[in-house]
Design an enzyme around this catalytic site. Sequence first.
Site, PDB file in Angstrom:
ATOM      1  CG  ASP A 297      -1.084 -13.954  -9.352  1.00 45.62           C
ATOM      2  OD1 ASP A 297      -1.079 -12.829  -8.812  1.00 45.62           O
ATOM      3  OD2 ASP A 297      -0.446 -14.925  -8.913  1.00 45.62           O
ATOM      4  CB  CYS A 369      -9.538   0.221   2.164  1.00 43.31           C
ATOM      5  SG  CYS A 369      -9.752  -1.550   2.081  1.00 43.31           S
TER       6      CYS A 369
HETATM    7  C1  LIG Z   1      -9.291  -3.874  -2.341  1.00 47.37           C
HETATM    8  S1  LIG Z   1     -10.001  -5.058  -3.347  1.00 47.37           S
HETATM    9  C2  LIG Z   1     -10.188  -4.198  -4.859  1.00 47.37           C
HETATM   10  C3  LIG Z   1     -11.371  -3.256  -4.919  1.00 47.37           C
HETATM   11  C4  LIG Z   1     -11.589  -2.665  -6.311  1.00 47.37           C
HETATM   12  N1  LIG Z   1     -10.409  -2.018  -6.817  1.00 47.37           N
HETATM   13  C5  LIG Z   1     -12.752  -1.682  -6.372  1.00 47.37           C
HETATM   14  O1  LIG Z   1     -12.540  -0.475  -6.284  1.00 47.37           O
HETATM   15  O2  LIG Z   1     -13.896  -2.122  -6.514  1.00 47.37           O
HETATM   16  C6  LIG Z   1      -8.627  -6.084  -3.643  1.00 47.37           C
HETATM   17  C7  LIG Z   1      -8.857  -7.148  -4.707  1.00 47.37           C
HETATM   18  O3  LIG Z   1      -7.610  -7.782  -4.963  1.00 47.37           O
HETATM   19  C8  LIG Z   1      -7.881  -9.088  -5.410  1.00 47.37           C
HETATM   20  N2  LIG Z   1      -6.613  -9.824  -5.380  1.00 47.37           N
HETATM   21  C9  LIG Z   1      -5.980 -10.346  -4.318  1.00 47.37           C
HETATM   22  N3  LIG Z   1      -4.820 -10.908  -4.706  1.00 47.37           N
HETATM   23  C10 LIG Z   1      -4.713 -10.727  -6.043  1.00 47.37           C
HETATM   24  C11 LIG Z   1      -3.747 -11.076  -7.018  1.00 47.37           C
HETATM   25  N4  LIG Z   1      -2.651 -11.728  -6.684  1.00 47.37           N
HETATM   26  N5  LIG Z   1      -3.986 -10.716  -8.296  1.00 47.37           N
HETATM   27  C12 LIG Z   1      -5.111 -10.052  -8.650  1.00 47.37           C
HETATM   28  N6  LIG Z   1      -6.061  -9.711  -7.756  1.00 47.37           N
HETATM   29  C13 LIG Z   1      -5.858 -10.041  -6.477  1.00 47.37           C
HETATM   30  C14 LIG Z   1      -8.979  -9.544  -4.488  1.00 47.37           C
HETATM   31  O4  LIG Z   1      -9.705 -10.620  -5.062  1.00 47.37           O
HETATM   32  C15 LIG Z   1      -9.809  -8.272  -4.340  1.00 47.37           C
HETATM   33  O5  LIG Z   1     -10.892  -8.288  -5.234  1.00 47.37           O
END
Ligand SMILES: C[S@@+](CC[C@H](N)C(=O)[O-])C[C@H]1O[C@@H](n2cnc3c(N)ncnc32)[C@H](O)[C@@H]1O
Length: 427
Positions: A297, A369
């Site tokens: 997390d 995004c």
């Molecule tokens: C916008 S996407 C990331 C895309 C990635 N950076 C890429 O370029 O391929 C956001 C990501 O944040 C993750 N996410 C959401 N809450 C989170 C948390 N508390 N800690 C870590 N990851 C988290 C989701 O699972 C998702 O994969």
Amino acid sequence: MNVRALAAKAIFNVLEKGISLSVALPDQQQHLTNGKDKALLAELCYGVMRQLPQLDKCVSDCLSKPFKAKQRILHQLLLVGCYQLYFTRIPAHAAISETAEACRQMKFDGLVKVINGVLRNIQRKEAPLNTDNDTLKYNTPAWFIKRLKSAYPENWADIIEQSHQRPPMWLRNNQLSQTRDNYLSQLAEHEIEASAGDSDDAILLAAPKDVMQLPGFTEGSASVQDGAAQWAATLLAPQANEQVLDACAAPGGKTCHTIECEPTISMVAVDFDAKRLERVQQNLDRLNLKAQVIHGDAADIDSWWQGDKFDRILLDAPCSATGVIRRHPDIKWLRKNNDIEELALLQQQIIDHCWKWLKPGGTMLYATCSILPQENSQQIEQFLQRTPDATLIQIAQQSSAEDIGWQILPGQNNMDGFYYARLVKAV
Ligand SMILES: C[S@@+](CC[C@H](N)C(=O)[O-])C[C@H]1O[C@@H](n2cnc3c(N)ncnc32)[C@H](O)[C@@H]1O
């Protein structure tokens, strides 16, 4: 399997079960072997998602009463039928008979006549689709139009228009394999028309291509990544041997690009979603790159990291994805108005926590995004107000020096809607 039946199932799973189309579509595509059928299935699903309110109104107006709960999927089947009549070149008789056949295959034999009748009725009337209110006119939920009008009083309608366009396909040249010019030559040799984008590795294809037709794709010569997303690695600007955290990494596009740009870094790639995290490892493997991939997390780094603080942190935060509706039109129907404030709160928690794990003098790149200020400029403005050791560093590409961060709008230079803010921590 009948393609229309599979389309109805995928659309049902999105609209009734809240499953994203990027999951629901491949689930149904796996029942098909023929590439053309797979492409038609995608076209039907994407098309219905783009035009949903108008199609829904047209179908509902033609039904004397709604379908019972157990037959609800036939409503989605009619959306597929109606889409074919209005938006494809499929001859009407074929569209109607195939859609009726889908109803039979779905074991609703008694209702084949209804499907046939409704679609014939729509075809006969040839009435223009209803545009009586903004939702129908723009095929966009009212709450989102309201937010866009407030954030972009002058160009909100352009943004919606752009969000309905078919997105181009962008590639990211792997600079560890060859120069971009070299890869452009390889593409030309394969008669794939392409041009260089603004950022260092970006290549814009004139028409989408199956990745397997791209030279050296399996060996990692290039990756598929939108031009906007490719700015992340450049703006993060990793330096030799630094320790870098990609706090929300899955599926790993930016993780991999950052390592390609500076292979000497130690990269820690974290995501909350174990399933999506598998994709990070797959992408690293295809590109022959190394990173420490951790299921964790980003708002609780202390629980999974015992090492030093990071020199650079990329925080590609979970967001509304309202900048990428042209790629994921289902977002319009899966997102709800209240999600925006909830997401803004989550982003605030993650950014505050990640900041603690940034070294003095370190750089954090905040990215989304989204095109909504609540998740972007307002989020960063509030962060700066409560964080005395944070300074916002201007991004050369931002439209004005007064802007807080760089907001890219959908379609701008062919890119997806995206937001970047570069923050530096006091020494
Ligand atoms: C916008 S996407 C990331 C895309 C990635 N950076 C890429 O370029 O391929 C956001 C990501 O944040 C993750 N996410 C959401 N809450 C989170 C948390 N508390 N800690 C870590 N990851 C988290 C989701 O699972 C998702 O994969």
